[in-house]
Design a protein around this motif. Structure first.
Motif, short mmCIF file in Angstrom:
data_model
loop_
_atom_site.label_atom_id
_atom_site.label_comp_id
_atom_site.label_asym_id
_atom_site.label_seq_id
_atom_site.Cartn_x
_atom_site.Cartn_y
_atom_site.Cartn_z
N SER A 133 68.45 4.78 70.76
CA SER A 133 67.77 6.02 71.13
C SER A 133 68.74 7.02 71.75
O SER A 133 68.43 8.21 71.82
N GLY A 138 59.27 9.67 84.97
CA GLY A 138 60.29 8.90 84.27
C GLY A 138 59.74 7.95 83.22
O GLY A 138 60.50 7.41 82.41
N LEU A 139 58.42 7.74 83.21
CA LEU A 139 57.86 6.78 82.25
C LEU A 139 58.03 7.23 80.81
O LEU A 139 58.23 6.41 79.92
N VAL A 168 68.12 11.00 72.44
CA VAL A 168 67.65 11.31 73.80
C VAL A 168 68.82 11.85 74.62
O VAL A 168 69.80 11.14 74.84
N ALA A 223 60.53 9.20 79.63
CA ALA A 223 61.95 9.01 79.28
C ALA A 223 62.23 7.54 79.04
O ALA A 223 62.92 7.16 78.09
N ALA A 224 61.65 6.67 79.89
CA ALA A 224 61.86 5.23 79.73
C ALA A 224 61.28 4.75 78.41
O ALA A 224 61.88 3.93 77.71
N ARG A 225 60.12 5.27 78.04
CA ARG A 225 59.49 4.85 76.79
C ARG A 225 60.29 5.33 75.58
O ARG A 225 60.45 4.60 74.59
N THR A 264 54.28 11.47 85.67
CA THR A 264 54.74 10.25 84.99
C THR A 264 56.10 9.78 85.51
O THR A 264 56.48 8.63 85.30
N THR A 323 63.36 5.63 75.40
CA THR A 323 64.63 4.90 75.30
C THR A 323 64.44 3.39 75.21
O THR A 323 65.39 2.64 75.37
N GLU A 324 63.19 2.93 74.96
CA GLU A 324 62.97 1.49 74.82
C GLU A 324 63.74 0.93 73.62
O GLU A 324 64.18 -0.21 73.63
N ARG A 325 63.86 1.75 72.59
CA ARG A 325 64.52 1.30 71.37
C ARG A 325 66.04 1.40 71.48
O ARG A 325 66.55 2.42 71.95
N ALA A 326 66.72 0.40 70.99
CA ALA A 326 68.17 0.48 70.89
C ALA A 326 68.50 1.63 69.95
O ALA A 326 67.78 1.85 68.98
#
Lengths: 425, 425
Positions: B305, B293-294, B309, B296-298, B291, B300-303
Motif C-alpha cells: 500500500s 487514524g483508523l 498511500v 489510514a491504518a485500514r 476516526t 495500509t493493511e495490505r502489503a
C-alpha cells in the motif's frame, strides 16, 4: 461449582468461520465471574434441527442454564426463538407491547433509508414480537428483543451482534428467573495481574517454583494467557478461605520479587487505562510510519481522550517524514527510514508541529516485504519524547505477520510511554 | 451434501476464552472446500466426561466424520486419544515405532534445556505412543502424533497448536480411511455478493420476493450477514445443476434491478480490494478527526500500500485542523468542527499538504459525549477530494457506540472514495 451452564452459538456465518464468534468467549468470562461453571460451547448453522439437537444435548448434560446467541433477526433464517419455544414446550404468542416497541425502532431506523418501504419492513420485523408464553422479554438494544424462558434448564435467548448481546446479558442476569437458575453457584474472588516483557515459559517456570514454595498454592486456580503481547494471569479462589488469600499474597510476592520490572498491573488495569491516567494534564502527539494511525486510534479509543490527544501524523513516505516533520532527508539517507535517529527526529518533529509536551514515534518494517539481513521484517524503532527533556528510544524485533507487527508495535509504544512518564526508564 | 462432519475442540483455555480457538474456523474452511457439510463445532474443557459426551452427541447426529483438536500433550490433562479409543471401542496399544520417533524428537528438544532430566521427559512422553488398535498414525509435527480411527463415524484426532494441526490435517485427508469416510461428498459452487447502504431487512424483503419470482430458488442455499456495515450474501449450489445456476443468475438479476446502487461486489471482492485497485497510480492522503487514524491504518493493511498511500494527519483538536491543514478558524466557528464545510477544507488541506491527488477527510461525533440535538452522537461528515476536480461530501448518522461509529466511518469513507474514483457519485 455446583451450577453448570452451556452456550449455543448459532449462525452459519459463525459456524463456517466467516465471522469470528466473539459471544462464546465473552459469555464464558461473565459466567466465570459469576461462579457458574461452563461445560460446553456449541456452534451450529441456521438449521432448526441442529439448534434443537444442541439444546437437547445440553439439557441431557444436566446444565442449569443455557444461553443462546444469534438468530433473532427479521429474516427467514432467524429462528432461534421459535425453536427454543418448542424445546421448552411453550406456545409462541404475539406480544403487543413489544410489537409497538419494535415498530417504533424500525420507523426511526427507516428514516435513514428513504427508498425502502417502511411498512413492509415493519411487517417483516413483526415476527420478532413473537415470544414463548410466560417468557421474560428483554427489550431490544438494536431491533431484536431477547427472552428468558424459566425452567430446567432456564434458557436465555440473546441476539448475535456483540454490542446488542452484551448489555442484554446484563439485563438478563438481573432477572429473578436467571438469579433462581444460578442460585447455587459458588462465589469466587478473581484477581488479574498483567506483565510485559517476560516470555510465557519464564512465567511457567516461576509458577512451578511457587507451587513448591507458597503454602496453600493448590487453593488457587491460575490461568495464564498471552494477549496483545502481554501476559495476563488470572487467579481465582474462595474469598472465605484465609489460606487461599494468604497463598495469593504469597504468589504476588514471588512475582514481584522475580519479575518486578515486567509486572506493570496488580489490579487488572490495562496499560491503556494507566496511560490515560498518566496523560492527564498533558498533550500528546504521535508520528507513525508502519503502524499508520493504529497508535493514534488506540490512544483515542476512550471517551474524553480529546483532553490529552492533540493529534498525529501518518508519515508513510520518506517525503512526508521530511515535509511534515522536518526529518532531515540526509538522516534518512544515512541511517534508513527505520532507524533510531529517524524515530527520534520524528518524535521531536511532531512534538513541535503540534505544540505538544509528549510525543511517540514509530517507524518499522511490518512486512511481508522490505526486510533485510540487518533489519529483518519485524524490526521497529520507537522514540518517546517529553518536553521536560527525557527521550526514550528503543529498537525491537517483533514476531508475527504484518498485522501482528503493527498491532504489537502499539503495545510496545504504550509501555515505553508508560516508562517515560513514570520515570522508569 | 451427503457427507456430514462435526468438530470437537478441547482445552480449558479455549473454552474459557483465554485463548481464541483458531482450529474450528480453519477446519470449517477446509471441510467447505472439500464439499463436506459441517453440522456442529463443540468446545469443552479438559474433562473426559465432557469430551466423551460431545463425541457421542456428534455420533448420534449421524455425522460421518469427527475431527478433534487438542489434548495430545504429555501432561495428565491430555486425554483425547484415550477417550476416543474408548468411544470407538478399541484397545489402547503401545506402538514401538512411534515410541522411538517421539524419543528422538524429545531428545533433540531437550538438548536446548540442559537442566531438565531428559529421561523423565521421555517417560512422560511415552504415553503419547499409546494409540487405538488398528488406527492410522499421523506422524508428529511437534511432539504429538495424531490418529485416524476408521469406522462410523471415522474419527481424526489432531493436536491443538494450529501450526501442528494444519499440516497434520492435510496428511489425514490423504489417508484412504478419511477418503472412504468422505467419499459421498458433493462439490458445491459458492458465490459471494456484497452490498452497502441497504438495511438487512430490506434485503430480507427482496429475498422473500425472489423466492416467489425466481424459478429454482430452492436449489440455492443463501446466508446473509452484516459485516463492518456491509451486507454479505453467500450462495451455494450444485454446479452440475442447470436449474440451480439459472436460479442464481435470476437472483443476481433481481438484486441488480432492485438494489443496483447498493450492490458493489458480485465477485466477493471487499471494498478494500476494490479501493486498492482504484488507487493504483494515485497518491492518497487522509485527514481524520473522530476516526483518529483508523482509516489510514485500514488503507495500509495490505502489503504494497505504500505505493499509493502518502500518509495522513490525525487532527483531533481544532488547533491542529487549523495549524496542520490550514482550515480557517472562522469556518470552524461558524459551522462547527463537525460540518461539511470543515470536512471539505480538511480534504483540500491534506491534499495540498501531502502533494496528493486523492484525499479523504472525516470529522464526526463518535460519542458518548459531544452530541447535540442538531448533531447527535453518530453524526459524521465525509469529504473526498480529487485533484481532477470532483469533490464528494456527505453527512451520515451512524448507529452504535463510540467504537462502532469510528469503525463504521472507515467503511463509509471507503465507499464514498469508491464512488468518487469510479465517477458514481
Amino acid at each position: 461449582m455446583s451450577v453448570r451452564a452451556g452456550i449455543v452459538v448459532t449462525g452459519t456465518e459463525v459456524l463456517t468461520g466467516r465471522v469470528q464468534d466473539r459471544n462464546g468467549p465473552w459469555l464464558a468470562d461473565r459466567l466465570l465471574e459469576l461462579g457458574v461453571e461452563l461445560g460446553h460451547i456449541t456452534l451450529c448453522g441456521d438449521r432448526p434441527a441442529d439448534i434443537e439437537a444442541q439444546l437437547r444435548f445440553l439439557a441431557e448434560q444436566g446444565v442449569d442454564l443455557i444461553i443462546t446467541s444469534g438468530g433473532l433477526g427479521p429474516t427467514a433464517d432467524d429462528m432461534t426463538v421459535e425453536i427454543v419455544s418448542r424445546f421448552c414446550g411453550r406456545e409462541l404468542v404475539l406480544d403487543a407491547g413489544l410489537e409497538a416497541t419494535i415498530g417504533d425502532i424500525v420507523t426511526r431506523l427507516m428514516a435513514r433509508f428513504p427508498d425502502v418501504d417502511a411498512e413492509a419492513v415493519i411487517a417483516a420485523n413483526r415476527k420478532q414480537a413473537l415470544v414463548p408464553a410466560g417468557a421474560v422479554i428483554l427489550d431490544p438494544v438494536g431491533t431484536a428483543p431477547g427472552v428468558v424462558v424459566p425452567g430446567t434448564p432456564t434458557v436465555v435467548v440473546l441476539p448475535g451482534p456483540p454490542r446488542e448481546l452484551q448489555p442484554m446479558w446484563q439485563t438478563a442476569v438481573a432477572t429473578p428467573e436467571v438469579q433462581a437458575a444460578i442460585a447455587g453457584r459458588t462465589h469466587y474472588r478473581q484477581q488479574t495481574i498483567r506483565m510485559f516483557g517476560l516470555p510465557e515459559s519464564g512465567l511457567a517456570e516461576t509458577l512451578r517454583d511457587a507451587e513448591r514454595s507458597v503454602a496453600g498454592f493448590d487453593r488457587l486456580e491460575i490461568t495464564t494467557c498471552l494477549r496483545r503481547g502481554e501476559l495476563e494471569i488470572v487467579t481465582r479462589y474462595e474469598p472465605e478461605s484465609e489460606e487461599a488469600a494468604a497463598a495469593y499474597a504469597g504468589l504476588l510476592d514471588v512475582l514481584r520479587e522475580r519479575h518486578g520490572r515486567a509486572l506493570f498491573s496488580e489490579d487488572g488495569a490495562l496499560v491503556d487505562d494507566q496511560i490515560a491516567g498518566l496523560l492527564a494534564g498533558r498533550r500528546i502527539a504521535t508520528a507513525e510510519s508502519c503502524t499508520a494511525g493504529l497508535l493514534a486510534a488506540r490512544l483515542t479509543e476512550r471517551a474524553g481522550s480529546s483532553a490529552y490527544v492533540a493529534g498525529g501524523v501518518v508519515v508513510y513516505s520518506n517525503a512526508a517524514k521530511t515535509d511534515l516533520l522536518g526529518v532531515d532527508a540526509a538522516l534518512i539517507d544515512e541511517h534508513g527510514a527505520v532507524s533510531e535517529p529517524v524515530a527520534e527526529a520524528m518524535a521531536a518533529g511532531v512534538l513541535q508541529r503540534f505544540g505538544a509536551d509528549t510525543a511517540v514515534a514509530i517507524t518499522g518494517i511490518a512486512g511481508p516485504g522490505g526486510g533485510s539481513e540487518a533489519k529483518p521484517v519485524g524490526t521497529v524503532c520507537f522514540s518517546v519524547a517529553l518536553t521536560e527533556g527525557a527521550t526514550l528510544t528503543r529498537t525491537m524485533r517483533l514476531p508475527g505477520d504484518r498485522s501482528d507487527v503493527r498491532e504489537r508495535s502499539t503495545t510496545v509504544a504504550l509501555h515505553l510511554l508508560r516508562r517515560a512518564l513514570t520515570g522508569d526508564s
